[in-house]
Design a protein around this motif. Structure first.
Motif, PDB file in Angstrom:
ATOM      1  N   ALA A 691       0.831  -1.208   0.000  1.00  0.00           N
ATOM      2  CA  ALA A 691       0.000   0.000   0.000  1.00  0.00           C
ATOM      3  C   ALA A 691       0.865   1.256   0.000  1.00  0.00           C
ATOM      4  O   ALA A 691       0.481   2.287  -0.560  1.00  0.00           O
ATOM      5  N   TRP A 692       2.034   1.182   0.633  1.00  0.00           N
ATOM      6  CA  TRP A 692       2.940   2.333   0.691  1.00  0.00           C
ATOM      7  C   TRP A 692       4.016   2.262  -0.376  1.00  0.00           C
ATOM      8  O   TRP A 692       4.974   3.053  -0.342  1.00  0.00           O
ATOM      9  N   ASN A 693       3.890   1.317  -1.332  1.00  0.00           N
ATOM     10  CA  ASN A 693       4.879   1.178  -2.415  1.00  0.00           C
ATOM     11  C   ASN A 693       6.290   0.992  -1.879  1.00  0.00           C
ATOM     12  O   ASN A 693       7.251   1.570  -2.387  1.00  0.00           O
ATOM     13  N   SER A 694       6.407   0.181  -0.835  1.00  0.00           N
ATOM     14  CA  SER A 694       7.710  -0.043  -0.219  1.00  0.00           C
ATOM     15  C   SER A 694       8.534  -1.000  -1.066  1.00  0.00           C
ATOM     16  O   SER A 694       8.067  -2.077  -1.461  1.00  0.00           O
ATOM     17  N   ALA A 695       9.777  -0.620  -1.342  1.00  0.00           N
ATOM     18  CA  ALA A 695      10.673  -1.488  -2.103  1.00  0.00           C
ATOM     19  C   ALA A 695      11.050  -2.734  -1.314  1.00  0.00           C
ATOM     20  O   ALA A 695      11.528  -3.716  -1.901  1.00  0.00           O
ATOM     21  N   THR A 696      10.836  -2.723  -0.008  1.00  0.00           N
ATOM     22  CA  THR A 696      11.103  -3.908   0.804  1.00  0.00           C
ATOM     23  C   THR A 696      10.232  -5.073   0.368  1.00  0.00           C
ATOM     24  O   THR A 696      10.644  -6.236   0.444  1.00  0.00           O
ATOM     25  N   TYR A 697       9.012  -4.782  -0.086  1.00  0.00           N
ATOM     26  CA  TYR A 697       8.122  -5.837  -0.566  1.00  0.00           C
ATOM     27  C   TYR A 697       8.725  -6.546  -1.772  1.00  0.00           C
ATOM     28  O   TYR A 697       8.721  -7.785  -1.856  1.00  0.00           O
ATOM     29  N   LEU A 698       9.260  -5.784  -2.718  1.00  0.00           N
ATOM     30  CA  LEU A 698       9.899  -6.385  -3.885  1.00  0.00           C
ATOM     31  C   LEU A 698      11.154  -7.157  -3.496  1.00  0.00           C
ATOM     32  O   LEU A 698      11.464  -8.195  -4.078  1.00  0.00           O
ATOM     33  N   PHE A 699      11.887  -6.643  -2.519  1.00  0.00           N
ATOM     34  CA  PHE A 699      13.100  -7.338  -2.070  1.00  0.00           C
ATOM     35  C   PHE A 699      12.750  -8.700  -1.473  1.00  0.00           C
ATOM     36  O   PHE A 699      13.419  -9.698  -1.750  1.00  0.00           O
ATOM     37  N   ILE A 700      11.706  -8.745  -0.658  1.00  0.00           N
ATOM     38  CA  ILE A 700      11.310 -10.010  -0.037  1.00  0.00           C
ATOM     39  C   ILE A 700      10.858 -11.007  -1.097  1.00  0.00           C
ATOM     40  O   ILE A 700      11.220 -12.194  -1.052  1.00  0.00           O
ATOM     41  N   GLY A 701      10.043 -10.545  -2.056  1.00  0.00           N
ATOM     42  CA  GLY A 701       9.487 -11.458  -3.041  1.00  0.00           C
ATOM     43  C   GLY A 701      10.458 -11.876  -4.126  1.00  0.00           C
ATOM     44  O   GLY A 701      10.379 -13.015  -4.613  1.00  0.00           O
ATOM     45  N   MET A 702      11.390 -11.020  -4.500  1.00  0.00           N
ATOM     46  CA  MET A 702      12.232 -11.293  -5.665  1.00  0.00           C
ATOM     47  C   MET A 702      13.699 -11.563  -5.329  1.00  0.00           C
ATOM     48  O   MET A 702      14.472 -11.916  -6.221  1.00  0.00           O
ATOM     49  N   VAL A 703      14.082 -11.382  -4.067  1.00  0.00           N
ATOM     50  CA  VAL A 703      15.463 -11.670  -3.673  1.00  0.00           C
ATOM     51  C   VAL A 703      15.503 -12.652  -2.509  1.00  0.00           C
ATOM     52  O   VAL A 703      16.089 -13.739  -2.619  1.00  0.00           O
ATOM     53  N   GLN A 704      14.872 -12.313  -1.397  1.00  0.00           N
ATOM     54  CA  GLN A 704      14.991 -13.151  -0.207  1.00  0.00           C
ATOM     55  C   GLN A 704      14.291 -14.496  -0.373  1.00  0.00           C
ATOM     56  O   GLN A 704      14.859 -15.550  -0.053  1.00  0.00           O
ATOM     57  N   LEU A 705      13.041 -14.491  -0.849  1.00  0.00           N
ATOM     58  CA  LEU A 705      12.305 -15.749  -0.994  1.00  0.00           C
ATOM     59  C   LEU A 705      12.947 -16.689  -2.005  1.00  0.00           C
ATOM     60  O   LEU A 705      13.116 -17.887  -1.716  1.00  0.00           O
ATOM     61  N   PRO A 706      13.341 -16.251  -3.213  1.00  0.00           N
ATOM     62  CA  PRO A 706      14.059 -17.171  -4.117  1.00  0.00           C
ATOM     63  C   PRO A 706      15.367 -17.678  -3.540  1.00  0.00           C
ATOM     64  O   PRO A 706      15.718 -18.854  -3.737  1.00  0.00           O
ATOM     65  N   CYS A 707      16.084 -16.812  -2.823  1.00  0.00           N
ATOM     66  CA  CYS A 707      17.329 -17.263  -2.190  1.00  0.00           C
ATOM     67  C   CYS A 707      17.054 -18.367  -1.183  1.00  0.00           C
ATOM     68  O   CYS A 707      17.781 -19.366  -1.116  1.00  0.00           O
ATOM     69  N   TRP A 708      15.986 -18.216  -0.411  1.00  0.00           N
ATOM     70  CA  TRP A 708      15.635 -19.237   0.583  1.00  0.00           C
ATOM     71  C   TRP A 708      15.286 -20.555  -0.091  1.00  0.00           C
ATOM     72  O   TRP A 708      15.722 -21.624   0.341  1.00  0.00           O
ATOM     73  N   VAL A 709      14.508 -20.516  -1.170  1.00  0.00           N
ATOM     74  CA  VAL A 709      14.127 -21.737  -1.882  1.00  0.00           C
ATOM     75  C   VAL A 709      15.355 -22.431  -2.452  1.00  0.00           C
ATOM     76  O   VAL A 709      15.496 -23.665  -2.365  1.00  0.00           O
TER      77      VAL A 709
END
Length: 719
Positions: A691-709
């Motif tokens: 809702a606040w257009n936070s870049a942290t959301y993109l970081f979690i979905g496109m960097v941290q989560l794939p790295c974890w998988v």
């Protein structure tokens, strides 16, 4: 014979001389394990040393000159402000359901001072997730279609034209006010602003226009300020009266304030503007009382970790402490204040400082343990709110337009009776007067001081040149370990490194085989790309889930999980399998996958450090140890040594902690307790990020989560 010897010597080619930088690179790659241990340990230690390395704040811009002039706000101006407070809090006053009468009272007071007054009508906007909103302008909200008269908000705007200015610059003073649920604190903030506003209509030194925005906060403080800024910066050239104005008689009554008798005063139906904004102050007064002394809290974090120029905070801190006797607060993580391990760490640093001072008296190193604990709690809060990417107040709307702004919240010590009310009005008004006078002295925008910093107290900060050291040390081993894994995977035919029972690899002299082996990493790169593509799909799924009507946060989260698993299985069947080796015959495939994964993590963290350093720092603390330690569990079980057992335990623990929902619940439990944990809380938190257009959301979905998988796939690799 001599001719043959000379010929043989001439045929010999001199060996190329290896450059020192190449030798250093070869040395670091060959000793990547030891380099990783040293760098990660030093990075964590440097992070804990930041409160010790913090410097005292100082004012870089000499033109500000805070406190150089005596305050001009008098008791007469305080009486004027008190009169407005009484009119707004009069229990005998009859206000309609829309609260328009309150806005008319405020506008009338502005007109009495000779200011230019206008109303800005806006309607609430829906903060719905849309993937393109992350790359669009701040004006990206969706207007509610079914609105009524009561769904409109009305901002009251007063402008003072500077007698010594040319109308090209302005200073904004914002006071949030909800006419429907107004507390005494909001009325008092209006009183402080009005007392300053009345003073500024009389002074001759004013060189910048003054804009007083009374933001209608019934739909949120940020929404009202953001709506006014959108109209200010991107005009729509539309009148205040809407096509259905005949259905809203109270709205039409706003336009009865016309043609005031005071010369020079105007009321306009059109949107009023001044010059380019030099700075903005948001003023609030809390209804609750402080326990010890009158305090003022400073909120500075804006979207995606943006901060105002440090000079603005320094001016407020100097004037509040040294001129008005107020105690200045910045946010802390209160759970860390009672931490015993943090106190022990502070005592260790304090003891080391004493030893260092005894060896070299001029070396000023270290701070008291209590100050270290408070500094660490403040630093952790600054990191957390910057990493969250969500503004901590309505001042965040100004940073979207590159305007330096902060929110000031005054908390009085005693109840706000008549005596203490006048005291707060006087001291708060003089503080705002001093800040406006300092900003008025500027000939250009804030630029001298820091924009990238972390606060450890209102008067101490850590600059970008210091806190980047910890981040650089954390990610420094990643390229070296990636190169080491690539070399090791291409030079060894063993699945288990160091297995003496397996014969040594036979060097293949066939050029075709060497070429095929050198390009084996492309298969691993394909797997890593597929998982990151899956991460992008997972990041877009909430857009479709949010379209489901009457869906609870828990249900939305479960749907999100199921769709994510389904999409991963679909990519697995269509493109490739990211959870296993592509070919069983390929040797040490997991090492190549790990090498490419580490490279992608290094790129992701590097890019995120440019957008939001705090997110990159916290992400590095979670992801770097997991990436470096990841190794198939079968190899550790097969080895059966203490070292392999410890590595296996660390991998399992890090695998749980680095999973984004698990990390969220762990942090939430540390701050608020584990008793109120709910699965839907993670969905609500993610919803607030997008809702606040936070870049942290993109970081979690496109960097941290794939790295974890990818790391989990390495752990369960069938080697």
């Amino acid at each position: 014979m001599a001719e043959t010897k000379e010929k043989s010597l001439s045929d010999e080619k001199p060996k190329p001389r290896v450059r020192p930088i190449v030798r250093l690179g070869i040395f670091l790659i060959s000793h990547s394990f030891h380099v990783s241990v040293v760098c990660c340990t030093a990075g964590v230690l440097a992070l804990f040393l930041l409160p010790v390395l913090a410097k005292n704040t100082y004012i870089s811009e000499n033109a500000l000159m805070p406190g150089s002039a005596s305050p001009m706000l008098s008791n007469q101006h305080v009486s004027d402000g008190n009169r407005l407070v009484k009119d707004l809090t009069n229990p005998n006053s009859k206000f309609s359901e829309t609260g328009i009468e309150s806005h008319k009272i405020i506008a009338q007071y502005m007109l009495d001072l000779g200011a230019e007054v206008s109303f800005h009508k806006f309607h609430p906007q829906m903060n719905q997730f849309h993937p393109l909103h992350f790359f669009s302008s701040p004006d990206s909200g969706k207007i509610q279609e079914n609105y009524s008269c009561s769904s409109y908000g009305i901002n009251t705007v007063g402008i003072i034209r500077a007698p010594r200015g040319d109308g090209k610059e302005a200073i904004v003073l914002v006071t949030p006010y909800n006419a429907l649920k107004s507390g005494f604190g909001e009325a008092l903030s209006l009183g402080i602003a009005y007392s300053v506003f009345s003073l500024l209509t009389q002074v001759t030194w004013l060189a910048k226009d003054i804009i007083w925005l009374v933001a209608d906060s019934q739909y949120g403080e940020y929404a009202a300020v953001a709506a006014w800024l959108r109209e200010y910066q991107t005009p729509k050239f539309s009148s205040l009266i809407t096509p259905n104005a005949e259905m809203c008689p109270d709205v039409n009554n706003l336009f009865e304030l016309k043609g005031h008798s005071i010369s020079g005063s105007k009321f306009s139906n059109s949107f009023r503007r001044a010059g380019t904004m030099a700075a903005a102050l948001v003023l609030k007064v809390r209804d609750q009382n402080e326990q010890f002394e009158d305090t003022i809290s400073i909120y500075a974090e804006a979207s995606n970790g943006q901060m105002p120029n440090l000079d603005l905070i320094n001016v407020v801190n100097y004037l509040a402490v040294h001129r008005q006797g107020l105690r200045v607060n910045v946010e802390k993580l209160w759970s860390l204040l009672n931490s015993s391990w943090l106190k022990s760490l502070g005592e260790i640093f304090e003891s080391l400082a004493k030893v260092a001072k005894s060896l070299y008296p001029k070396w000023k190193f270290g701070i008291p343990a209590t100050e270290y604990v408070e500094g660490t709690a403040t630093l952790a809060s600054s990191l957390y709110y910057q990493a969250l990417g969500v503004p901590t107040g309505p001042h965040g709307a100004f940073r979207d337009y590159q305007v330096d702004a902060i929110t000031l919240e005054i908390s009085p010590k005693f109840s706000l009776d008549k005596v203490w009310r006048n005291d707060i009005l006087l001291r708060g008004g003089r503080l705002i007067e001093g800040v406006i006078r300092s900003v008025n002295n500027l000939l250009e925008k804030f630029h001298q001081s820091f924009f990238l910093y972390l606060l450890t107290s209102p008067s101490k900060f850590v600059s970008v040149g210091v806190y980047m050291i910890a981040f650089a040390l954390l990610i420094a081993p990643l390229p070296m370990v990636a190169a080491s894994l690539y070399v090791d995977a291409n030079s060894s035919s063993n699945c288990s490194k160091g297995d003496s029972s397996t014969p040594s690899a036979i060097t293949d002299t066939d050029e075709h085989s060497i070429a095929i082996r050198s390009w084996r990493w492309l298969n691993s790169a394909k797997l890593v790309f597929i998982v990151h593509l899956w991460g992008a799909i997972v990041s877009l799924l909430p857009y479709f889930i949010s379209q489901i009507p009457d869906c609870s946060p828990t249900t939305s989260f479960m749907i999100w999980v199921l769709l994510s698993i389904l999409s991963l299985l679909t990519l697995n069947s269509v493109l490739a399998s990211p959870l296993a080796c592509a070919k069983a015959t390929q040797e040490k495939e997991w090492a190549l996958v790990k090498s490419v994964t580490i490279s992608s993590v290094f790129i992701g963290l590097g890019l995120m450090s440019v957008i939001n350093f705090a997110t990159a720092e916290i992400g590095a603390l979670l992801m770097v140890p997991m990436c470096l330690l990841a190794q198939p569990l079968k190899l550790d079980v097969r080895a059966g040594t203490l070292r392999s057992f410890c590595r296996m335990i660390c991998n399992l623990v890090l695998g749980h902690i680095a999973f984004p929902p698990a990390a969220f619940f762990l942090l939430k439990g540390m701050l608020e307790g584990f008793g109120n944990a709910n699965v839907g809380d993670f969905w609500m938190w993610v919803e607030s990020l997008w809702a606040w257009n936070s870049a942290t959301y993109l970081f979690i979905g496109m960097v941290q989560l794939p790295c974890w998988v990818l790391c989990i796939s390495i752990l369960f690799h069938t080697c």
